[in-house]
Enzyme design. Sequence first.
Site, PDB file in Angstrom:
ATOM      1  N   HIS A 258       0.807  -1.224   0.000  1.00  0.00           N
ATOM      2  CA  HIS A 258       0.000   0.000   0.000  1.00  0.00           C
ATOM      3  C   HIS A 258       0.842   1.277   0.000  1.00  0.00           C
ATOM      4  O   HIS A 258       0.569   2.230   0.727  1.00  0.00           O
ATOM      5  CB  HIS A 258      -0.931   0.010   1.219  1.00  0.00           C
ATOM      6  CG  HIS A 258      -2.007  -1.038   1.165  1.00  0.00           C
ATOM      7  ND1 HIS A 258      -2.462  -1.603   0.010  1.00  0.00           N
ATOM      8  CD2 HIS A 258      -2.736  -1.627   2.161  1.00  0.00           C
ATOM      9  CE1 HIS A 258      -3.418  -2.484   0.277  1.00  0.00           C
ATOM     10  NE2 HIS A 258      -3.592  -2.535   1.563  1.00  0.00           N
ATOM     11  N   HIS A 332      -9.641   2.058   0.186  1.00  0.00           N
ATOM     12  CA  HIS A 332      -9.557   1.017   1.214  1.00  0.00           C
ATOM     13  C   HIS A 332     -10.650   1.205   2.269  1.00  0.00           C
ATOM     14  O   HIS A 332     -10.392   1.100   3.469  1.00  0.00           O
ATOM     15  CB  HIS A 332      -8.162   1.044   1.838  1.00  0.00           C
ATOM     16  CG  HIS A 332      -7.714  -0.267   2.408  1.00  0.00           C
ATOM     17  ND1 HIS A 332      -8.330  -0.862   3.478  1.00  0.00           N
ATOM     18  CD2 HIS A 332      -6.712  -1.095   2.036  1.00  0.00           C
ATOM     19  CE1 HIS A 332      -7.710  -2.003   3.771  1.00  0.00           C
ATOM     20  NE2 HIS A 332      -6.725  -2.170   2.897  1.00  0.00           N
ATOM     21  N   GLU A 468     -11.424  -3.657  -2.705  1.00  0.00           N
ATOM     22  CA  GLU A 468     -10.438  -2.717  -3.252  1.00  0.00           C
ATOM     23  C   GLU A 468     -10.274  -3.011  -4.737  1.00  0.00           C
ATOM     24  O   GLU A 468      -9.599  -3.972  -5.109  1.00  0.00           O
ATOM     25  CB  GLU A 468      -9.107  -2.888  -2.526  1.00  0.00           C
ATOM     26  CG  GLU A 468      -9.184  -2.710  -1.028  1.00  0.00           C
ATOM     27  CD  GLU A 468      -8.074  -3.455  -0.296  1.00  0.00           C
ATOM     28  OE1 GLU A 468      -6.890  -3.231  -0.591  1.00  0.00           O
ATOM     29  OE2 GLU A 468      -8.389  -4.286   0.579  1.00  0.00           O
TER      30      GLU A 468
HETATM   31  C1  GLA Z   1      -5.203  -5.139   2.397  1.00  0.00           C
HETATM   32  C2  GLA Z   1      -4.267  -6.253   2.464  1.00  0.00           C
HETATM   33  C3  GLA Z   1      -4.431  -6.918   3.759  1.00  0.00           C
HETATM   34  C4  GLA Z   1      -4.234  -5.940   4.870  1.00  0.00           C
HETATM   35  C5  GLA Z   1      -5.192  -4.863   4.780  1.00  0.00           C
HETATM   36  C6  GLA Z   1      -4.950  -3.834   5.841  1.00  0.00           C
HETATM   37  O1  GLA Z   1      -6.485  -5.570   2.207  1.00  0.00           O
HETATM   38  O2  GLA Z   1      -4.399  -7.195   1.430  1.00  0.00           O
HETATM   39  O3  GLA Z   1      -3.518  -7.964   3.851  1.00  0.00           O
HETATM   40  O4  GLA Z   1      -2.981  -5.389   4.761  1.00  0.00           O
HETATM   41  O5  GLA Z   1      -5.066  -4.272   3.504  1.00  0.00           O
HETATM   42  O6  GLA Z   1      -4.794  -4.378   7.083  1.00  0.00           O
END
Ligand code: GLA
Length: 503
Positions: A258, A332, A468
Amino acid sequence: MALPDGSNAALAEALGREAGADNEPAAPGDVSHCGQKKTQNNLCFRVAERIIKPLPGVEPCRFAPACATRPPVAAFSPPAHRNEIPCRLTAESRKGRHLSSRFITYKKGGEQMVEMKSRWVMWAVLATAAVGCLCSCASMDNLMGGKAGKTPMDIDVEGFGRTADGEQVRLYTLTNTSGLKAQIMTYGAIVTSLEVPDKHGEMDDVVLGYDNLPAYIENSPYFGAVVGRYGNRIGKGKFTLDGVTYTLATNNNENHLHGGLKGFDKVVWDDEPVWRPDAVGVRLSYLSKDGEEGYPGNLKATVTYLLTNNDELRIEYEATTDKATPVNLTHHGYFNLTGGERDILGHELMLNAAEFTPVDEGLIPTGELRPVEGTPMDFTRPATIGARIENDYEQLRFGGGYDHNWVLTRQGREMSQAATVYEPTTGRVMKVYTTEPGVQFYAGNFLDGTITGKEGKVYQHRYGFCLETQHFPDSPNKPSFPTTILRPGQTYETTTVYRFATK
Ligand code: GLA
């Protein structure tokens, strides 16, 4: 602003007259008169009252905007920018119906900004009229609200505190004509709340988050944020592009997740309100500098959040760069359509995907596209999130539940449906549409009751889920996946819509 053929001349005529009309006495039944008013802060604001000349087939509307200051509130004192004043606009219809819409504008050293905003609203009103609402100010009602049972479209803004560096953070509240509300702050481009009705018309906030900025800054698992420059993981935080190997910040064991240590979810974005005939919004911009978190190129990113009168949260992403770079922007948001009453295991999910990208133990895709058929990953027909999440299936063990990218079944690059979520106790339905090839469905597996969110709610295990929309994880290292490389001269453009309804 796009207008239907044939309306431009009428619009130009109306706007031309508007521009030249200042300080002229109003001709009976005709255009306008405008005055100047000195406010208590000794700043000039334009007060306008005008009649918009009818466009063909549209009843005339009396449009009376008055832009007045309110005393600078704490958040604007001292103002975030010099000479910046929040401003309010009200309007009423010809029949005296009070439409009372508000918007904000910034006064930067003169009345021009206010005039421009007034004119901008005129554009919106005229364009709305021109696109064909035919009787008694219906189009204006749509823009400004005011119909029985309807709320005015609204953009409001307030201060939401400052970062440790002293940067002002603003919170936008968007309201559509059905009364849905979205709150978005400029830190992290975060949707902090989203109020939508249940089957009885009861509004509830359906996203997880915090009540205040410090909580977001201290510890947020990306609640409601835009993640970038690359949403999701890049294996070992490395990739090679045009013969050069780049090393990114690693923040998820040996991997990059991210956007790194300080991704787009942890920066303050520039902001401006957006009015469209059928939507209100905020346009957020951020310049990610060459070398930031290890990425090449200065990347100019903009994200426009729109709350439409079709009860959609629409997100338009755009970016340009001066060096080739990977880009993968996503939202997100953690949804809980019960309004945070219980975990999300009873939500029914449908994913328009026949395949997913299996991962290794570090959640990095292996490169395979695996059919979902016959596995607990099959959501081609609606199934509750909880029905198979604890099945003994290696992929679910790796993710601690669902935390995978599904390959969307789609034709071409047009917007198509990615997912439908239905929550049976409230009747809330959320449909997701996107131009993206994939969606990461994350079931909130890392939530474990250690976070207390809005209104003192403890976020227990799997209290929210994320959808997402994105390109596939680790694409810069997977030549067989759709490319995520943006090159100078190209424009990155993607759109995702979360549409709300009840059944
Ligand atoms: C995304 C990732 C997860 C986790 C979340 C935040 O969805 O794929 O593994 O990192 O973000 O906790």
